[in-house]
Design a protein around this motif. Structure first.
Motif, mmCIF file in Angstrom:
data_model
loop_
_atom_site.group_PDB
_atom_site.id
_atom_site.type_symbol
_atom_site.label_atom_id
_atom_site.label_comp_id
_atom_site.label_asym_id
_atom_site.label_seq_id
_atom_site.Cartn_x
_atom_site.Cartn_y
_atom_site.Cartn_z
ATOM 1 N N SER A 1 -7.005 -13.080 -6.842
ATOM 2 C CA SER A 1 -7.558 -12.170 -7.842
ATOM 3 C C SER A 1 -8.609 -12.878 -8.699
ATOM 4 C CB SER A 1 -6.460 -11.497 -8.672
ATOM 5 O OG SER A 1 -5.715 -12.456 -9.335
ATOM 6 N N TRP B 1 0.488 0.440 -4.844
ATOM 7 C CA TRP B 1 -0.652 -0.463 -4.789
ATOM 8 C C TRP B 1 -1.675 -0.188 -5.903
ATOM 9 C CZ3 TRP B 1 -1.088 0.898 1.068
ATOM 10 C CH2 TRP B 1 -0.263 0.036 1.811
ATOM 11 N N VAL C 1 -3.937 2.246 -5.735
ATOM 12 C CA VAL C 1 -5.200 2.552 -5.047
ATOM 13 C C VAL C 1 -5.212 4.013 -4.620
ATOM 14 C CG1 VAL C 1 -5.391 0.205 -4.146
ATOM 15 C CG2 VAL C 1 -4.331 1.983 -2.725
ATOM 16 N N LEU D 1 -2.356 -6.046 -1.584
ATOM 17 C CA LEU D 1 -3.768 -5.662 -1.647
ATOM 18 C C LEU D 1 -4.364 -6.028 -2.997
ATOM 19 C CD1 LEU D 1 -3.521 -1.991 -0.273
ATOM 20 C CD2 LEU D 1 -3.480 -4.135 1.001
ATOM 21 N N HIS D 2 -5.676 -6.304 -2.989
ATOM 22 C CA HIS D 2 -6.424 -6.540 -4.223
ATOM 23 C C HIS D 2 -7.673 -5.670 -4.207
ATOM 24 C CE1 HIS D 2 -4.182 -10.246 -5.285
ATOM 25 N NE2 HIS D 2 -4.084 -10.393 -3.973
ATOM 26 N N LYS D 3 -7.855 -4.881 -5.247
ATOM 27 C CA LYS D 3 -9.064 -4.059 -5.308
ATOM 28 C C LYS D 3 -10.298 -4.935 -5.490
ATOM 29 C CE LYS D 3 -7.508 -0.172 -7.843
ATOM 30 N NZ LYS D 3 -7.840 0.991 -8.672
ATOM 31 N N ASP E 1 -10.958 3.532 -1.849
ATOM 32 C CA ASP E 1 -11.043 2.244 -2.561
ATOM 33 C C ASP E 1 -11.257 1.108 -1.571
ATOM 34 O OD1 ASP E 1 -10.664 3.422 -4.997
ATOM 35 O OD2 ASP E 1 -8.571 2.770 -5.242
ATOM 36 N N ARG E 2 -11.992 0.089 -2.052
ATOM 37 C CA ARG E 2 -12.151 -1.125 -1.242
ATOM 38 C C ARG E 2 -11.081 -2.125 -1.654
ATOM 39 N NH1 ARG E 2 -17.645 -4.556 -1.462
ATOM 40 N NH2 ARG E 2 -18.175 -3.707 0.573
ATOM 41 N N VAL E 3 -10.436 -2.734 -0.661
ATOM 42 C CA VAL E 3 -9.410 -3.735 -0.971
ATOM 43 C C VAL E 3 -9.526 -4.960 -0.058
ATOM 44 C CG1 VAL E 3 -7.685 -2.107 -1.875
ATOM 45 C CG2 VAL E 3 -7.717 -2.635 0.575
#
Ligand SMILES: [Zn+2]
Ligand SMILES: [Zn+2]
Length: 367
Positions: free
Chosen positions: A315, A81, A83, A146-148, A87-89
């Motif tokens: 994103s 991922w 991450v 997941l996307h940061k 980290d925030r996702v």
């Protein structure tokens, strides 16, 4: 005895209860554990709550717009991922196989072997649960997407990745709104407003938005997000007004986002210019809608259906949120705690007198 975590379980129409789950123990092949900061609510949560959507997954933990902090994750999952814990996702709804031909072609929304979803069907393999975002923690399946998201944005704003993702995908990617485009957005809910924002960010020329008389506040918000013209469909004729604004020409792109109503679809076909695009994303409860296909032929229209959001939409939406260019806080109207999910959904549904909700989020730490 390990720790327990709390999550809201839907057992039937309008029936929610708080339950305790064993805290998932994350092994090397188990993905990770997410501490939920916020989970957004949208129209489909309202439909699920009322029991209008499929009941086959009940009992389940709803909440398909989760945002949170990686509490722990296996080394393999972190590497995959990109991450690390802390980290925030943002988490996508669908958990695809990542291996079938459709996944490999980037069309994972139609994955042939989907594993499950966050806030919908439950994964059967490596499934530790809970899955839906109305929870203190959720298990992230190794195949979760997941996307940061930058950590310094308020959670209620950062969690708008989902409606904004729809705005970006429907208006820009599917609608092909670009520099100078004239756009008509039918419906001023959170997705309509998100579409205004995305169209503005993409360089649209004139943006026109419709709503009902009771949407006056939302139409005002549409103006502040960059709409040029708003139409109260109870007081004005949409098609006439669009012709007026576009010098009789019609708009390049129409987004039809209204729930249940038929007339906006016919309006869309009339208000779009010759050779224009019409994007349909407002569900009509599976009812047939009467319209003249001759209009589509004679005007050489492209009519496209828009389902959900994909990775590119999410994103780009997250980049928009991080840009800080739009007063998104004006769209967020209500925050509720985990023990108020029913009230939160009823508030978004407009069932709570005196409450004019646009964007509603569950924040487990609140209340
Ligand atoms: Zn949603
Ligand atoms: Zn697949």
């Amino acid at each position: 005895m390990g720790e327990v975590i709390r999550a809201v379980v839907q057992t039937g129409p309008r029936q929610l209860e708080m339950r305790e789950f064993p805290r998932p123990v994350i092994g090397p092949d188990d993905g990770g554990l997410l501490r939920i900061e916020a989970c957004g609510i949208c129209g489909s949560d309202v439909e699920t709550y009322k029991g209008h959507l499929s009941q086959q997954w009940l009992p389940m933990v709803p909440g398909h717009e989760p945002l949170g902090i990686i509490e722990e994750a296996s080394d393999a999952a972190c590497a995959r991922w990109g991450v690390k814990p802390g980290d925030r996702v943002a988490v996508e709804i669908l958990i695809p196989c990542r291996s079938c031909d459709l996944c490999l072609a980037g069309r994972y929304m139609s994955c042939r072997n989907r594993i499950g979803s966050h806030g919908g069907s439950q994964p059967t393999s490596r499934g530790l649960g809970p899955w839906g975002g109305f929870a203190e923690y959720i298990h992230l399946h190794p195949n979760s997407i997941l996307h940061k998201v930058r950590g310094d944005i308020p959670a209620e704003i950062a969690v708008m990745f989902n409606p904004l993702g729809a705005g970006v995908r429907w208006a820009v990617h599917i609608g092909e709104v670009g520099l100078g485009s004239t756009v008509l957005i039918l419906g001023a809910g959170q997705r309509g407003l998100a579409a205004v924002l995305a169209a503005r960010a993409a360089g649209a020329g004139t943006i026109i938005v419709t709503g009902l008389s009771r949407d006056a506040g939302k139409l005002e918000l549409a103006h502040s997000f960059g709409a040029d013209v708003t139409i109260d469909v109870e007081k004005e004729d949409t098609v006439e007004r669009v012709r007026e604004v576009t010098g009789g020409f019609g708009v390049d792109v129409v987004l039809e986002l209204t729930p249940m109503a038929d007339q906006p679809i016919r309006d869309a076909l009339e208000a779009v210019r010759w050779g224009g695009r019409v994007v349909l994303a407002g569900l009509k409860g599976r009812r047939p809608v009467e319209l003249s296909t001759d209009v589509i032929i004679n005007k050489a229209l492209t009519v496209v259906g828009a389902f959900s959001v994909d990775s590119r939409g999410y994103s780009e939406a997250i980049r928009l949120i991080e840009s800080g260019r739009f007063p998104l806080e004006r769209m967020h109207t209500h925050t509720f705690g985990l023990d108020e999910v029913g009230l939160a959904i009823e508030t978004l549904a407009g069932e709570v007198p005196g409450q004019d909700a646009v964007h509603v989020a569950i924040v487990p730490g609140a209340s």
